[in-house]
Design an enzyme around this catalytic site. Structure first.
Site, mmCIF file in Angstrom:
data_model
loop_
_atom_site.group_PDB
_atom_site.id
_atom_site.type_symbol
_atom_site.label_atom_id
_atom_site.label_comp_id
_atom_site.label_asym_id
_atom_site.label_seq_id
_atom_site.Cartn_x
_atom_site.Cartn_y
_atom_site.Cartn_z
ATOM 1 N N TYR A 52 4.023 -16.935 -79.742
ATOM 2 C CA TYR A 52 3.887 -15.865 -78.984
ATOM 3 C C TYR A 52 4.887 -14.604 -79.422
ATOM 4 O O TYR A 52 6.180 -14.879 -79.328
ATOM 5 C CB TYR A 52 3.956 -15.905 -77.463
ATOM 6 C CG TYR A 52 2.851 -16.420 -76.796
ATOM 7 C CD1 TYR A 52 1.864 -16.870 -77.484
ATOM 8 C CD2 TYR A 52 2.873 -16.904 -75.424
ATOM 9 C CE1 TYR A 52 0.504 -17.700 -76.713
ATOM 10 C CE2 TYR A 52 1.842 -17.682 -74.709
ATOM 11 C CZ TYR A 52 0.743 -17.966 -75.598
ATOM 12 O OH TYR A 52 -0.224 -18.662 -74.902
ATOM 13 N N SER A 218 -7.161 -16.264 -69.974
ATOM 14 C CA SER A 218 -8.010 -15.389 -70.009
ATOM 15 C C SER A 218 -9.105 -15.349 -68.903
ATOM 16 O O SER A 218 -10.143 -15.439 -68.926
ATOM 17 C CB SER A 218 -8.797 -15.572 -71.269
ATOM 18 O OG SER A 218 -7.740 -15.076 -72.314
ATOM 19 N N PRO A 219 -8.486 -15.216 -67.621
ATOM 20 C CA PRO A 219 -9.432 -15.190 -66.369
ATOM 21 C C PRO A 219 -10.384 -14.092 -66.104
ATOM 22 O O PRO A 219 -11.244 -14.012 -65.266
ATOM 23 C CB PRO A 219 -8.496 -15.418 -65.111
ATOM 24 C CG PRO A 219 -7.180 -14.632 -65.756
ATOM 25 C CD PRO A 219 -6.986 -15.086 -67.076
ATOM 26 N N VAL A 228 -13.081 -7.707 -71.567
ATOM 27 C CA VAL A 228 -12.768 -7.622 -69.910
ATOM 28 C C VAL A 228 -14.086 -7.420 -69.212
ATOM 29 O O VAL A 228 -14.880 -6.634 -69.690
ATOM 30 C CB VAL A 228 -11.686 -7.046 -69.421
ATOM 31 C CG1 VAL A 228 -11.695 -7.068 -68.094
ATOM 32 C CG2 VAL A 228 -10.229 -7.308 -70.088
#
Length: 309
Positions: A52, A218-219, A228
């Site tokens: 990351y 990634s909810p 999204v």
């Protein structure tokens, strides 16, 4: 915020996990405010990975530099990181795992990880190499618990042929609009229905049987990084209408309801929140403590386009 034990361990974890893959360019003050808000809303789990931040360990380094946690504070939180993804290939070799963890610890300015996850399945994995690395890390006190990310049940079983430590967690992509792990079982054996295709070996059921905690990344995404869905009236008009209706009913945001859909599952699935905004974090977090009715859970499921046979 509700808590439960991580898998079969006695480690108490929050329903939400703060994902830190986007903090590389934040100031120390911004990271401190984000961390502070996370703690204020009850989050005690902080998610990293060696890749990351562009440069290796960049986000871990920013976290460590910005917070410089004192021992008493470090003991109150759970820090997890992931390894195994390299530039252009995956690598679960013993040497890479050991080297990655040492560099993560140095970047984070901590002596140990509470949880280490193998990031994405390595097709060339040799379970004995993983087992040797895990044994060394555990014996040295560098890693307390181990798990995987994006793994299928059979891939986990392969690791278990050599790995002696319990694999206590699996991080997978999951949202209302990206729910093959849940939707398949509802429509199993329905010929000709796309939803009936088993894409991950029933990982949710497997995790419940084997007491592995699932973590949903990634909810709020539709599909595989398709954007999204909350607020996307063009592609998800019925889902957003229902999210808004339930948000009004429960006195929270639509995003909190989307969180609550995952949290309602009896598997005790943790939800990884990747926002860098303290305000948005506070807006979403109340979803952890909402218990949707069965009817509302299934209404959201079908509103997202899934089928009830």
């Amino acid at each position: 915020m509700k808590r439960f034990n991580l898998g079969p361990t006695d480690l108490s974890v929050s329903s939400a996990v703060l994902g830190l893959m986007r903090i590389a360019d934040l100031s120390d003050d911004a990271i401190s405010r984000l961390y502070g808000k996370a703690r204020d809303v009850g989050i005690n789990v902080f998610d990293h990975a060696d890749i990351y931040g562009g440069e290796l360990h960049a986000c871990e380094r920013r976290f460590g530099d910005a917070l410089r946690l004192k021992p008493t504070e470090r003991e109150q939180i759970v820090i997890q990181s992931k390894c195994g993804i390299r530039r252009g290939y995956f690598d679960f070799s013993k040497d890479h795992i050991l080297q990655s963890v040492d560099r993560s610890l140095a970047a984070l300015k901590t002596d140990y990880l509470d949880l280490l996850l193998l990031h994405r399945p390595d097709a060339l994995v040799e379970p004995e190499e993983v087992a040797d690395a895990f044994d060394k890390l555990q014996a040295a006190g560098k890693v307390r618990h181990f798990g995987v990310s994006n793994h299928t049940p059979r891939q986990i079983d392969l690791l278990k042929t050599a790995v002696r430590q319990p694999l206590v967690a699996n991080q997978i992509q999951l949202s209302i609009a990206h729910a093959p792990s849940v939707a398949f079982g509802i429509a199993a054996n329905m010929a000709g229905l796309e939803q009936s295709i088993d894409r991950d070996g029933e990982v949710v059921v497997y995790s419940r049987i084997n007491r592995m905690t699932l973590q949903a990344w990634s909810p709020f995404q539709q599909g595989f990084f398709g954007g999204v869905f909350v607020g996307d009236e063009k592609n998800f008009p019925e889902l957003n209408r229902l999210l808004d209706e339930l948000a009004g009913q429960y006195g929270v945001s639509a995003s909190a309801i989307a969180y609550a859909w995952i949290a309602r599952h009896p598997a005790n699935i943790q939800v990884v929140l990747g926002t860098t905004s303290p305000e948005r974090l506070a807006d979403i977090a109340p979803g952890a403590d909402i218990t949707l009715s069965r009817e509302d859970w299934y209404r959201l499921f079908t509103a997202a386009g899934h089928v009830l046979p």
